[in-house]
Design an enzyme around this catalytic site. Sequence first.
Site, mmCIF file in Angstrom:
data_model
loop_
_atom_site.group_PDB
_atom_site.id
_atom_site.type_symbol
_atom_site.label_atom_id
_atom_site.label_comp_id
_atom_site.label_asym_id
_atom_site.label_seq_id
_atom_site.Cartn_x
_atom_site.Cartn_y
_atom_site.Cartn_z
ATOM 1 N N LYS B 240 -98.250 -44.502 -64.341
ATOM 2 C CA LYS B 240 -98.157 -45.912 -64.704
ATOM 3 C C LYS B 240 -99.554 -46.530 -64.645
ATOM 4 O O LYS B 240 -100.306 -46.260 -63.714
ATOM 5 C CB LYS B 240 -97.210 -46.610 -63.724
ATOM 6 C CG LYS B 240 -96.719 -47.983 -64.159
ATOM 7 C CD LYS B 240 -95.653 -48.519 -63.209
ATOM 8 C CE LYS B 240 -95.239 -49.932 -63.595
ATOM 9 N NZ LYS B 240 -94.271 -50.514 -62.648
ATOM 10 N N GLU B 327 -78.140 -53.248 -58.624
ATOM 11 C CA GLU B 327 -77.669 -54.596 -58.308
ATOM 12 C C GLU B 327 -76.292 -54.574 -57.639
ATOM 13 O O GLU B 327 -76.018 -55.351 -56.725
ATOM 14 C CB GLU B 327 -77.600 -55.451 -59.580
ATOM 15 C CG GLU B 327 -78.954 -55.691 -60.248
ATOM 16 C CD GLU B 327 -79.379 -54.568 -61.166
ATOM 17 O OE1 GLU B 327 -78.641 -53.566 -61.307
ATOM 18 O OE2 GLU B 327 -80.469 -54.675 -61.768
ATOM 19 N N ARG B 355 -74.899 -58.245 -63.187
ATOM 20 C CA ARG B 355 -74.586 -56.844 -62.928
ATOM 21 C C ARG B 355 -73.642 -56.673 -61.737
ATOM 22 O O ARG B 355 -73.050 -55.609 -61.565
ATOM 23 C CB ARG B 355 -75.885 -56.071 -62.601
ATOM 24 C CG ARG B 355 -76.670 -55.637 -63.789
ATOM 25 C CD ARG B 355 -76.222 -54.249 -64.246
ATOM 26 N NE ARG B 355 -76.774 -53.905 -65.546
ATOM 27 C CZ ARG B 355 -77.896 -53.222 -65.748
ATOM 28 N NH1 ARG B 355 -78.599 -52.809 -64.713
ATOM 29 N NH2 ARG B 355 -78.296 -52.957 -66.965
#
Lengths: 583, 583
Positions: B240, B327, B355
Amino acid sequence: MEELLARIASPSDVRALPEEALPQLCAELREDIIAICGRVGGHLGASLGAVELIVALHRVFHSPTDAILFDVGHQAYAHKLLTGRRERMLTLRQAGGVAPFLDPRESPHDALLAGHSCTAVSAALGVLEGRRMLGQRGHVVAVLGDGGLTGGLTFEGLNNAGGSHLPLVVVLNDNQMSISANVGAIPSLLRTRGARDFFEGLGFTYVGPVDGHDLGALVRALREARASTRPVVVHALTQKGRGFPPAEADAQTRGHAMGPYEWRDGKLVRSRGGQRTFSEAFASVLEEAMAEDPRVVAVTPAMLEGSALNALKARFPDRVHDVGIAEQHAVTFCAGLAAAGARPVCCIYSTFLQRAYDQIIHDVCLPGLPVVFAVDRAGLVGADGATHQGTYDVASLRPLPELRQWAPVVGEDLAPMLATALAAPTPSVIRFPRGTLPALPPEVQVGAAPLDGARWLRRVENPRLTLVTLGPLGLAALEAAREEPAWSVLDARGASPLDEAALLEAAACGHVVVAEEGTTRGGLGSAVLELYAERGVAPRVRVLGMPDAFVPHGDARVQRAELGLDAAGLRHAGRRLLEGSAR
Amino acid sequence: MEELLARIASPSDVRALPEEALPQLCAELREDIIAICGRVGGHLGASLGAVELIVALHRVFHSPTDAILFDVGHQAYAHKLLTGRRERMLTLRQAGGVAPFLDPRESPHDALLAGHSCTAVSAALGVLEGRRMLGQRGHVVAVLGDGGLTGGLTFEGLNNAGGSHLPLVVVLNDNQMSISANVGAIPSLLRTRGARDFFEGLGFTYVGPVDGHDLGALVRALREARASTRPVVVHALTQKGRGFPPAEADAQTRGHAMGPYEWRDGKLVRSRGGQRTFSEAFASVLEEAMAEDPRVVAVTPAMLEGSALNALKARFPDRVHDVGIAEQHAVTFCAGLAAAGARPVCCIYSTFLQRAYDQIIHDVCLPGLPVVFAVDRAGLVGADGATHQGTYDVASLRPLPELRQWAPVVGEDLAPMLATALAAPTPSVIRFPRGTLPALPPEVQVGAAPLDGARWLRRVENPRLTLVTLGPLGLAALEAAREEPAWSVLDARGASPLDEAALLEAAACGHVVVAEEGTTRGGLGSAVLELYAERGVAPRVRVLGMPDAFVPHGDARVQRAELGLDAAGLRHAGRRLLEGSAR
């Protein structure tokens, strides 16, 4: 032989029994479960399969100091029988009676309130971490079915538990079934060494597989798990429906939810109502649609039986997808199907649709994909109780742009509704209740697709009041209006979009009663109030619906009467409104 | 050297390049991404890490005949640059400009609309099955981050894909991060041979791990995957933030969302606003609560940075739980914590709370557990756009029994609100917007805990109209009322329960404008209308809020003005209402 169960008031009595008495205890538990389900019906199959496991759990762990969290709770009748509820078990699932699942308010030995699956691992990890934080002692055990293993919430819990290094005990009660056969890659995985790899990969010590009907082996495995200082899973292989030949012989669900029945001389004498349900009517209509249009495809999250899709699956094996206990995936999978040009119909209960709220918003409505949601068990569900009431679908889905909501009054409405929904370029909801189909009264004109707008069930000249309803409540409204020559009845046919012209006509009479089987906080009634505020009209409006509380298990017909959601209740509400009292 | 990117109008141009030109193409893509994010800000880190992967994907697969579904879509700036959007990239995330994530309405090469993670596998399986059913050709590829692998929806999709035997291609872009470090057991699993076992156990052929910055290796692996006749996963290890030193050096998020910034002579010249946000104010208040009460514990689903919890995590490492992109688990884990006697505060964005709708209903509200939901990004979110708007929390949560909803007008309201919520035996929601804190005007009296009821921000004698608001809109209402001596302003302080006395006082003046940053279908406005109908009072009411449509990306302040959710809009609505027109 002396009955052992009569002496068991709590788990400590189970622990006090000599080991050699346990097979008799298990036999008595099975006998009780078979007798109870025969008398009052219930979740027979899973409970019969978990008898030895539950006895072993209560031998090894000390509830409630040790917390045992049963996923769903429908497998835990033996647990109820061992924790002081035996005498009341014939009230199971009835109003005021023993809860359909488990509930901490019913017994301190029920560490988890659940009726939806897949919650036990996450909740147990929370209990364990909370106890750690607060310096409390006690083991924490999550008892999970293999069906619950395909649900994403369980996986999220396992990933976090495995990473936590806390000594969570997970007991996998692997009966190789959800309600019907378990699906996906997981069932095969569990039959191989891959089971060990899977759980070890997720950070668990793996114990098993162990014969889930061998008490000695179970106790040894659970003791090993109890001694673990890190996350551990005990993999027990059980047989759903064990010990009751009709359940063992039931290839579809192994007696998942049965009864009442009579079991006499080794033969099952079952009284089947045989009355056709909304679910069956919808499945028939869907079958016709699939026969006509090869793009139509059905998806269900582990509810083939409940949604009456077995015949459909037999006829169109490649176009009926049981995705397992995976509500989120069911909806997003439908979004993908729709994006490819198919016409998916997602058959799902109102209460389980809550699991996929974001997927409906983000994956279906936002891209505007033509998925049809066949929302079963919308409204009061009766014996399954608070965890399963279909209360929030209208209010939570109504705000979503371009999502059309429909509700049939009678079974005959389903065909044009489904045809309308399947022809739309945007998503639709068709919500219908649990229960048998009403007769089609002469006042109800079934329309042809494409349906548009509301439907007058009764339209009088110079009305003083209009009853506006959603779904089969229209029939109660017709009945209520029968004695009232100045009352009109409008079937809203859905909560979004509204038929403004019809509702403004209703407003013009000055008094409007809106009735729906769902929450009144944001439902059809609110939609009507919003419209009237926007248009600056101010009839007196009374909204009837489900209360601001969780409705417990009971007889849905009785509950409707108690909540004023029947003809008498509507008539009373209308008369009170006309008398000038809003209450 | 001649610029290659200028010649690339679509993926076929990528395929036409000679292999030896690809490193230059990748370098140009990185340069573009760094420059674009510097100018307009954006999801830098993930996009830099996926450059080679995206080039390789477009070399091997033929979009759009082959469908490439990017999970979330924030890693796909290189894909945007290669599919005809390069010239417009400086409009990224701005009103009318290039979308913050991917959107099929923007490009036929965007096969999935997403901004929430974990949807790609399920949607891709749906597309593949839909194509199979309809006899269409083309490969289907889901590109997934390792962060998305901890989310339950992904697991549900993998289980079903593995069981389906369809040739779904899953590409795991494993950069070892969610927004911040990935959590749970999965990250370690992916670093070992266990990765192969995990995917093979789920029915996939496993290819990898492959260096995600080695174009040759990537192309070979993807070709192997393309040739597969069964489900296959390609595991690519990426970095990343690769190629941009400030991102590579950012230990927290590797430059997840940055800018705008200036990058000059190898140095980052960043202009930081530095203005305190609602998120930061809430985190401070939560820190104080945790310092005072050892039972308080914070839980976030992969939003440590977004919810400003990093300092809290540093101070209380054992009492701040980042559970990853999970979630549902976050909420059910909180339920377990609360059941054990802890006081969990679940920090979650409004859009991600969707969610966990069922977990809030079934795991928290039904047992009545005292979980506090700190709902961030409630209302308009600006640049993140339609997938991230905090539109539905009030309407969807308002019907839930015993769930109290609060909303601060100013940051100073947060302390008494959190104290009130933490002292309650039942669950609470505190919703606050994305953005900087407003100044505390003299009219706003901050109350002391326990808060109860609404708050008059301005209460005139003989009012002609009352503005009723939720959250910071109270400040706009005060501003709107400044020129109107006969207008009162009531801060509802929440949508449930309502302060009936205050709202009936508002009704008595005859004209009420209700304004909220959320859907008007079932929100505070509807709650007020329901109350008035129940009480039989009929003031003229106008409800303002977010429209019946998905609000796209743009400047939130501009959007507020366009939607009439600022002082001018409220004043205009009030005046129109008084003039006798409801519109």
